[in-house]
Design a protein around this motif. Structure first.
Motif, PDB file in Angstrom:
ATOM      1  N   UNK A  69     -28.609 109.283 117.570  1.00  0.00           N
ATOM      2  CA  UNK A  69     -28.208 108.152 118.403  1.00  0.00           C
ATOM      3  C   UNK A  69     -26.751 108.316 118.810  1.00  0.00           C
ATOM      4  N   UNK A  70     -26.437 107.944 120.032  1.00  0.00           N
ATOM      5  CA  UNK A  70     -25.072 108.104 120.526  1.00  0.00           C
ATOM      6  C   UNK A  70     -24.073 107.303 119.700  1.00  0.00           C
ATOM      7  N   UNK A  71     -24.507 106.174 119.200  1.00  0.00           N
ATOM      8  CA  UNK A  71     -23.614 105.303 118.434  1.00  0.00           C
ATOM      9  C   UNK A  71     -23.994 105.283 116.962  1.00  0.00           C
ATOM     10  N   UNK A  72     -23.042 105.622 116.112  1.00  0.00           N
ATOM     11  CA  UNK A  72     -23.224 105.438 114.676  1.00  0.00           C
ATOM     12  C   UNK A  72     -22.828 104.008 114.346  1.00  0.00           C
ATOM     13  N   UNK A  73     -23.734 103.253 113.752  1.00  0.00           N
ATOM     14  CA  UNK A  73     -23.424 101.868 113.416  1.00  0.00           C
ATOM     15  C   UNK A  73     -22.543 101.821 112.171  1.00  0.00           C
ATOM     16  N   UNK A  74     -21.435 101.119 112.293  1.00  0.00           N
ATOM     17  CA  UNK A  74     -20.451 101.067 111.216  1.00  0.00           C
ATOM     18  C   UNK A  74     -20.439  99.676 110.604  1.00  0.00           C
ATOM     19  N   UNK A  75     -20.736  99.608 109.314  1.00  0.00           N
ATOM     20  CA  UNK A  75     -20.675  98.339 108.613  1.00  0.00           C
ATOM     21  C   UNK A  75     -19.230  97.974 108.320  1.00  0.00           C
ATOM     22  N   UNK A  76     -19.022  96.832 107.720  1.00  0.00           N
ATOM     23  CA  UNK A  76     -17.666  96.396 107.375  1.00  0.00           C
ATOM     24  C   UNK A  76     -17.422  96.529 105.875  1.00  0.00           C
ATOM     25  N   UNK A  77     -18.088  97.504 105.276  1.00  0.00           N
ATOM     26  CA  UNK A  77     -17.965  97.767 103.834  1.00  0.00           C
ATOM     27  C   UNK A  77     -18.465  96.603 102.996  1.00  0.00           C
ATOM     28  N   UNK A  78     -19.405  95.839 103.561  1.00  0.00           N
ATOM     29  CA  UNK A  78     -20.021  94.754 102.803  1.00  0.00           C
ATOM     30  C   UNK A  78     -21.533  94.871 102.912  1.00  0.00           C
ATOM     31  N   UNK A  79     -22.234  94.304 101.937  1.00  0.00           N
ATOM     32  CA  UNK A  79     -23.698  94.295 101.964  1.00  0.00           C
ATOM     33  C   UNK A  79     -24.186  93.578 103.215  1.00  0.00           C
ATOM     34  N   UNK A  80     -23.559  92.441 103.538  1.00  0.00           N
ATOM     35  CA  UNK A  80     -23.998  91.641 104.683  1.00  0.00           C
ATOM     36  C   UNK A  80     -23.845  92.410 105.987  1.00  0.00           C
ATOM     37  N   UNK A  81     -22.707  93.096 106.164  1.00  0.00           N
ATOM     38  CA  UNK A  81     -22.473  93.840 107.386  1.00  0.00           C
ATOM     39  C   UNK A  81     -23.451  94.988 107.556  1.00  0.00           C
ATOM     40  N   UNK A  82     -23.759  95.656 106.463  1.00  0.00           N
ATOM     41  CA  UNK A  82     -24.681  96.789 106.533  1.00  0.00           C
ATOM     42  C   UNK A  82     -26.115  96.302 106.704  1.00  0.00           C
ATOM     43  N   UNK A  83     -26.446  95.146 106.131  1.00  0.00           N
ATOM     44  CA  UNK A  83     -27.761  94.546 106.353  1.00  0.00           C
ATOM     45  C   UNK A  83     -27.992  94.318 107.848  1.00  0.00           C
TER      46      UNK A  83
END
Length: 226
Positions: A69-83
């Motif tokens: 995928x062109x964009x790698x999704x980046x979480x905010x280093x939290x469970x909620x962000x990665x969810x």
């Protein structure tokens, strides 16, 4: 990291083989892979998700038409962000397979029971401690493939004490991982206690100067953990 990235590539290869029967009309079976990582640091070319992507493309060249995928999704280093990021990829019809490329992302993926498409979690630290399903040599969860490499803190410290004597040791770990998966930190501290030592948990970020400032003056040694 290089060795683990190769293991991760081998982990998802069987998934591509199983899915290839459903792909038609291409000279090579086409698979589109989405990636979610813990935070911005995880995208680094030498140590982050780019390493996994490089190994995957090398391993599948000539057998599968793999497109990241062109964009790698980046979480905010939290469970909620990665969810949220994981939910987005699971709902995306243009994504066939997902890589949870971070310790927190792998943990979040490992907690899921209803995965609608294959997910590879290459950075599970200790499946048993983290409460991630393990049945024999597989997860036992449909569409979940992961790699777990438990850290033998107790064994490492026993060797460490053969080199230098200490009673009070600082345990360095990424603060974001400690917040998301506190059981890993507690497990490490328990192994320290089993040796009759005093462990001092020291959560840190990614800056070297910050690490030095956070270390208590009375620790006699330092163990770099998570």
């Amino acid at each position: 990291m290089r060795k683990r990235s190769r293991y991760a590539s081998l982990c998802f290869l069987p998934l591509l083989v199983l899915l290839s029967a459903a792909v038609e009309g291409n000279e090579l079976p086409l698979f589109r892979i989405g990636v979610v990582v813990d935070g911005p640091w995880s995208i680094d070319r030498e140590t982050g998700s780019a390493v996994f992507e490089e190994e995957i493309l090398k391993l599948t060249r000539g057998e599968f038409d793999v497109r990241m995928a062109e964009e790698t999704l980046v979480g905010d280093d939290t469970v909620e962000g990665i969810e949220r990021a994981l939910d987005r990829l699971l709902a995306d019809p243009q994504i066939d397979l997902i890589i949870a490329g971070g310790v927190i992302a792998s943990h979040v993926a490992g907690q899921r029971k209803g995965l609608s498409k294959p997910v590879v979690a290459p950075l599970v630290i200790d499946a048993e401690v983290q409460g991630i399903s393990l049945q024999g040599q597989v997860s036992g969860v449909e569409n979940l493939c992961y790699i777990s490499s438990p850290v033998d803190v107790k064994g490492d410290l026993e060797v460490f004490r053969e080199i230098v004597s200490f009673e009070r040791i600082g345990l360095l770990y990424a603060g974001s991982i400690g917040d998301a998966v506190p059981e890993l930190v507690e497990h490490a501290l328990n192994q320290v206690r089993e040796l009759g030592l005093e462990g001092v948990p020291v959560p840190v970020g990614v800056g070297g100067k910050e690490i030095v400032k956070r270390l208590p003056d009375d620790v006699e040694a330092v163990f770099v953990g998570l």
